[in-house]
Design a protein around this motif. Structure first.
Motif, PDB file in Angstrom:
ATOM      1  N   PHE A  32       0.822  -1.208   0.000  1.00  0.00           N
ATOM      2  CA  PHE A  32       0.000   0.000   0.000  1.00  0.00           C
ATOM      3  C   PHE A  32       0.866   1.272   0.000  1.00  0.00           C
ATOM      4  N   PHE A  78      -5.193  16.344   4.004  1.00  0.00           N
ATOM      5  CA  PHE A  78      -5.146  15.439   2.852  1.00  0.00           C
ATOM      6  C   PHE A  78      -6.477  14.735   2.672  1.00  0.00           C
ATOM      7  N   GLY A  80      -8.220  10.940   0.660  1.00  0.00           N
ATOM      8  CA  GLY A  80      -7.936   9.633   0.083  1.00  0.00           C
ATOM      9  C   GLY A  80      -9.172   9.189  -0.676  1.00  0.00           C
ATOM     10  N   TYR A 144      -5.264   4.298  -5.732  1.00  0.00           N
ATOM     11  CA  TYR A 144      -5.507   5.145  -4.551  1.00  0.00           C
ATOM     12  C   TYR A 144      -4.984   6.548  -4.861  1.00  0.00           C
ATOM     13  N   ARG A 146      -4.274  10.456  -3.678  1.00  0.00           N
ATOM     14  CA  ARG A 146      -3.985  11.206  -2.452  1.00  0.00           C
ATOM     15  C   ARG A 146      -3.827  12.707  -2.763  1.00  0.00           C
ATOM     16  N   TYR A 176      -5.950  -3.515   1.658  1.00  0.00           N
ATOM     17  CA  TYR A 176      -5.138  -2.843   2.686  1.00  0.00           C
ATOM     18  C   TYR A 176      -4.625  -3.845   3.718  1.00  0.00           C
ATOM     19  N   LYS A 202      -9.288  16.068   8.248  1.00  0.00           N
ATOM     20  CA  LYS A 202      -8.311  15.070   7.803  1.00  0.00           C
ATOM     21  C   LYS A 202      -6.959  15.776   7.682  1.00  0.00           C
ATOM     22  N   GLY A 241      -7.119   4.750  11.162  1.00  0.00           N
ATOM     23  CA  GLY A 241      -7.340   5.162   9.773  1.00  0.00           C
ATOM     24  C   GLY A 241      -8.643   4.653   9.185  1.00  0.00           C
ATOM     25  N   MET A 242      -9.643   4.394  10.029  1.00  0.00           N
ATOM     26  CA  MET A 242     -10.939   3.920   9.513  1.00  0.00           C
ATOM     27  C   MET A 242     -12.032   4.041  10.565  1.00  0.00           C
ATOM     28  N   GLY A 308     -13.328   2.184   5.375  1.00  0.00           N
ATOM     29  CA  GLY A 308     -12.638   3.397   4.949  1.00  0.00           C
ATOM     30  C   GLY A 308     -12.212   3.216   3.511  1.00  0.00           C
ATOM     31  N   THR A 309     -11.718   4.264   2.905  1.00  0.00           N
ATOM     32  CA  THR A 309     -11.314   4.178   1.502  1.00  0.00           C
ATOM     33  C   THR A 309     -10.217   3.132   1.327  1.00  0.00           C
ATOM     34  N   ALA A 310      -9.173   3.233   2.137  1.00  0.00           N
ATOM     35  CA  ALA A 310      -8.077   2.274   2.002  1.00  0.00           C
ATOM     36  C   ALA A 310      -8.521   0.882   2.420  1.00  0.00           C
TER      37      ALA A 310
HETATM   38  C1  COI Z   1      -7.809   6.395   3.678  1.00  0.00           C
HETATM   39  O1  COI Z   1      -8.477   5.381   3.821  1.00  0.00           O
HETATM   40  O2  COI Z   1      -7.883   7.099   2.672  1.00  0.00           O
HETATM   41  C2  COI Z   1      -6.884   6.861   4.713  1.00  0.00           C
HETATM   42  O3  COI Z   1      -6.486   7.962   4.692  1.00  0.00           O
HETATM   43  C3  COI Z   1      -6.475   5.956   5.785  1.00  0.00           C
HETATM   44  C4  COI Z   1      -5.075   5.477   5.775  1.00  0.00           C
HETATM   45  C5  COI Z   1      -5.083   4.224   6.617  1.00  0.00           C
HETATM   46  C6  COI Z   1      -4.488   5.193   4.454  1.00  0.00           C
END
Ligand code: COI
Ligand code: PLP
Length: 364
Positions: A32, A78, A80, A144, A146, A176, A202, A241-242, A308-310
């Motif tokens: 990732f 940021f 994602g 992905y 960013r 992920y 974020k 992160g979720m 979450g996205t990731a």
């Molecule tokens: C996302 O899911 O976009 C995040 O920012 C979380 C991170 C664990 C990559």
């Protein structure tokens, strides 16, 4: 000053892009965020001048003055989001307008200029178009994306900066978490965000503050940390992160409410919508760690998952605290509600479902 919405992108193609053979090799099993595409987008902001110099350019290192504000006071935000390869070999981005909106509200909280939502979406589109060959097609695979913005004023005073850089980079990714259920560690030592703080934004600082707790989770053999609220140290908030969802034996689901200390996840909101459409009772209500452990032991709690996205939708098989581990169901993480929500989300993201919410943004 021309309007930021009308800003035209200068396209500087990479003079020496990754060869098709090398790209296939890099995309085969990417860790990732470790594989970079060929291009990046950059837009600059200067107080008094507004947004300017929008470019798609070869991805490469940035040059910053050592006193750039971001390096000292962490004025950085940021996003994602993901682009998916569709069945007809097109490209679909999932809800970029929602990320654009959240980016604006993160900017507001961090005293940063607000990038117009249409410009955010165009910047993402431009990068995906330039790096279209990097959008993978496999199951669980996606590009992905960013987008991020930081203060690059060369000035050591503590104040909102007057110069910023907005960039978009991308990375082809797979799942992920490696296969199987995730184990989570409940941090009773550290909290992520306090009322009045930046929990709903974020911003990089939230993640910096979560790293020690995440390291503590790893130390206890867990994949992720679960944070409790900063006031009572009882209410489950979210993970590093979720977001988190609980599934009960009556088939209902519950997720912590948006009280300002957790990130308003776009996946969370999409799943709440999908659940309601499937006739699943979905509640946004507080849930304490004691209740979680009790319900898991009694069997009233049947499934738990991270989203979450990731992470997409990732089943949680067990929860660990300093007093030991409690399994969720049989501990494998397999559960019909999680599986059904995951399937519907994936179909929506890949443009395979009726898109009556207009969540799918086709790029190509
Ligand atoms: C996302 O899911 O976009 C995040 O920012 C979380 C991170 C664990 C990559
Ligand atoms: N909570 C945190 C702290 C996150 O970093 C993320 C990931 O972006 C989420 C929740 C889920 O948000 P989203 O579904 O918008 O990716």
């Amino acid at each position: 000053m021309s309007s930021a919405e009308d800003l035209q992108f200068k396209i500087l193609q990479h003079p020496n892009p990754t060869s098709p053979e090398k790209r296939v090799e890099l995309m085969a099993n990417p860790t990732f965020g470790r594989v970079a595409t060929d291009h990046m987008v950059m837009i600059r902001y200067t107080e008094g001048k507004g947004w300017h110099d929008a470019q798609v350019m070869p991805r490469g290192p940035l040059s910053l003055d050592p006193s750039a504000a971001v390096l000292h006071y962490a004025q950085e935000i940021f996003e994602g989001l993901k682009a998916f390869r569709t069945k007809d070999d097109g490209i679909a981005i999932f809800r970029p307008d929602a990320n654009a909106r959240r980016f604006r509200s993160s900017a507001e909280r961090m005293a940063m200029p607000q990038l117009p939502e249409s410009l955010f979406v165009r910047a993402v589109d431009e990068l995906v178009k330039a790096d279209r060959d990097w959008v993978p097609s496999g199951e669980n695979a996606s590009l992905y994306i960013r987008p991020f913005m930081f203060a690059n004023d060369a000035f050591l005073g503590v104040k909102p900066a007057s110069e910023y850089m907005f960039l978009v980079i991308a990375a082809p990714v797979g799942a992920y978490f490696s296969a199987g259920a995730v184990t989570v560690w409940v941090s009773e030592t550290y909290t992520r965000a306090a009322p009045g703080g930046t929990g709903a934004a974020k911003c990089g600082g939230n993640y910096a503050a979560s790293l020690l707790a995440q390291a503590e989770a790893k130390h206890h053999g867990c994949d992720q940390v679960v944070f409790l609220d900063a006031v009572h140290h009882r209410f489950v908030e979210e993970m590093g992160g979720m977001n988190i969802f609980f599934v009960f034996e009556d088939g209902s689901i519950r997720t912590p409410p948006l009280t300002g200390t957790i990130l308003p996840g776009i996946t969370r909101e999409s799943l709440l919508t999908i659940a309601k459409e499937k006739g699943i009772k979905a509640h946004e209500e507080p849930y304490t760690i004691d209740q979680w452990l009790e319900d898991a032991r009694s069997g009233r709690l049947t499934e738990v998952f991270a989203c979450g996205t990731a992470a997409a939708v990732s089943p949680i098989g067990a929860v660990r605290t300093k007093d030991g581990e409690v399994k969720i169901g049989d501990g494998t993480g397999a559960g019909p509600v999680t599986a059904s929500l995951k399937e519907s989300l994936i179909a929506a993201q890949r443009g395979q479902a009726n898109d009556h919410h207009h969540w799918v943004h086709r790029v190509l």
